[in-house]
Design an enzyme around this catalytic site. Structure first.
Site, PDB file in Angstrom:
ATOM      1  N   GLY A   1       0.826  -1.196   0.000  1.00 61.53           N
ATOM      2  CA  GLY A   1       0.000   0.000   0.000  1.00 61.53           C
ATOM      3  C   GLY A   1       0.862   1.248   0.000  1.00 61.53           C
ATOM      4  O   GLY A   1       2.004   1.235   0.455  1.00 61.53           O
ATOM      5  N   SER A   2       0.312   2.339  -0.522  1.00 63.27           N
ATOM      6  CA  SER A   2       1.042   3.602  -0.541  1.00 63.27           C
ATOM      7  C   SER A   2       0.059   4.754  -0.630  1.00 63.27           C
ATOM      8  O   SER A   2      -1.070   4.599  -1.101  1.00 63.27           O
ATOM      9  CB  SER A   2       2.025   3.645  -1.723  1.00 63.27           C
ATOM     10  OG  SER A   2       1.336   3.562  -2.956  1.00 63.27           O
TER      11      SER A   2
ATOM     12  N   THR B   1       2.082  10.260   1.578  1.00 61.29           N
ATOM     13  CA  THR B   1       3.228  10.417   2.472  1.00 61.29           C
ATOM     14  C   THR B   1       4.008   9.134   2.675  1.00 61.29           C
ATOM     15  O   THR B   1       5.235   9.127   2.630  1.00 61.29           O
ATOM     16  CB  THR B   1       2.769  10.937   3.846  1.00 61.29           C
ATOM     17  OG1 THR B   1       2.052  12.158   3.667  1.00 61.29           O
ATOM     18  CG2 THR B   1       3.949  11.169   4.769  1.00 61.29           C
TER      19      THR B   1
ATOM     20  N   ALA C   1       4.672   4.694   2.421  1.00 62.83           N
ATOM     21  CA  ALA C   1       4.514   3.421   1.724  1.00 62.83           C
ATOM     22  C   ALA C   1       4.579   2.310   2.769  1.00 62.83           C
ATOM     23  O   ALA C   1       5.342   2.392   3.734  1.00 62.83           O
ATOM     24  CB  ALA C   1       5.612   3.231   0.682  1.00 62.83           C
TER      25      ALA C   1
ATOM     26  N   ASP D   1     -11.106  11.607   8.337  1.00 65.01           N
ATOM     27  CA  ASP D   1     -11.441  10.765   7.195  1.00 65.01           C
ATOM     28  C   ASP D   1     -11.744   9.362   7.709  1.00 65.01           C
ATOM     29  O   ASP D   1     -10.883   8.723   8.309  1.00 65.01           O
ATOM     30  CB  ASP D   1     -10.278  10.732   6.204  1.00 65.01           C
ATOM     31  CG  ASP D   1     -10.719  10.293   4.820  1.00 65.01           C
ATOM     32  OD1 ASP D   1     -11.934  10.162   4.610  1.00 65.01           O
ATOM     33  OD2 ASP D   1      -9.850  10.089   3.967  1.00 65.01           O
TER      34      ASP D   1
END
Length: 288
Positions: free
Chosen positions: A73-74, A77, A79, A207
């Site tokens: 995942g990345s 900001t 990774a 979020d």
């Protein structure tokens, strides 16, 4: 009889040749691999015997021994990599050097990297302070004493090592039975209650998406909290403290501004001070 004896001779010769070849292979092997190196070589106990419940914190010296790294995942900001340390699988979070925050930064590479690393360290400290059964565990970190350099060789890499979980897949959730879905719903409730009553005060998630959660050992866990805010928003009038249902326009919460501030400010300020003090010490560790 002549045929039998001749066949026996052939078989004897064949077996002798096989024995000679095997002996030669064994001798060649041990000439290249001394017996002492096979039996007396020290075993790297810290990689083979480490497990998440051991309590030993992983540091920079452990990073080179994390194998089978692959990105899972990345974002803008950071990774996130999947890696194996001994028999345990872990997640390694580091700065995404080709992400938005690094590529859009106009400062020197080391300065940009430090800013991104500060966000990752803030998330790490929040995860540690919000320790809970439904919050991902931190197993270690790497705060090198040198500035980041893309190399070669690469130097000054900041990393955070955490518990590994798998992303929430909608199809997988739909295939769960009633008890498993109820468990996930219960975990969401526990997470929200913990954030509302945490030692840092109220923690606001700006979020709230499924990408911020993972499933580990059958439990839903919060893993991505780099955008959370400690403390409730302030208010200047009573009207700002009224929360309505966006569809039915029903009033859900109706505080007076003065009451709202009194109930939330004290714990929020205390939590902010704790996080800020930890971040200052972490930044000093990166620079010095």
């Amino acid at each position: 009889m002549a045929r039998v004896s001749r066949l026996g001779v052939y078989m004897t010769i064949y077996l002798c040749l096989c024995l000679v070849v095997n002996v030669a292979l064994v001798v060649m092997f041990f000439n290249g691999h001394p017996w002492t190196s096979l039996t007396l070589a020290p075993r790297p106990w810290h990689t083979n015997e480490w497990d998440p419940s051991s309590g030993r914190i992983l540091k920079c010296s452990d990073l080179p021994t994390i194998t089978n790294l692959s990105i899972i995942g990345s974002g803008w900001t950071k990774a996130v990599y999947l890696g194996q340390y001994g028999s345990a699988w872990l997640a390694v979070k580091t700065v995404h050097t080709t992400g938005h925050d690094m590529t859009e930064c106009q400062e020197a590479v080391s300065v940009c990297y430090e800013r991104c690393a500060a966000k990752i360290l803030r998330e790490m400290h929040l995860l540690q302070m919000l320790s809970h059964g439904n919050v991902i565990k931190v197993f270690g970190d790497c705060l090198p004493g040198v500035e980041y350099s893309p190399g070669p060789p690469v130097a000054g890499v900041v990393a955070v090592i955490t518990e590994l979980g798998h992303p929430i897949d909608v199809i997988q959730v739909l295939q769960m039975n009633f008890e498993e879905r109820l468990k996930l719903a219960s975990d969401v409730g526990r997470i929200l209650n913990h954030l509302a009553t945490s030692p840092l005060g109220t923690v606001l998630m700006k979020d709230f998406r499924r990408e911020q959660f993972v499933i580990s050992n059958g439990s839903l866990k919060l893993s991505d909290i780099d955008d959370v805010v400690i403390g409730d928003p302030s208010c200047a009038s009573d009207h700002e403290c009224v929360i309505k249902d966006g569809v039915k326009e029903d009033v859900l919460v109706n505080y007076t501004c003065s009451t709202y501030i009194v109930e939330t400010t004290a714990t929020s300020i205390a939590g902010i001070k704790v996080v800020n003090s930890v971040l200052v010490s972490s930044r000093r560790a990166i620079i010095t």
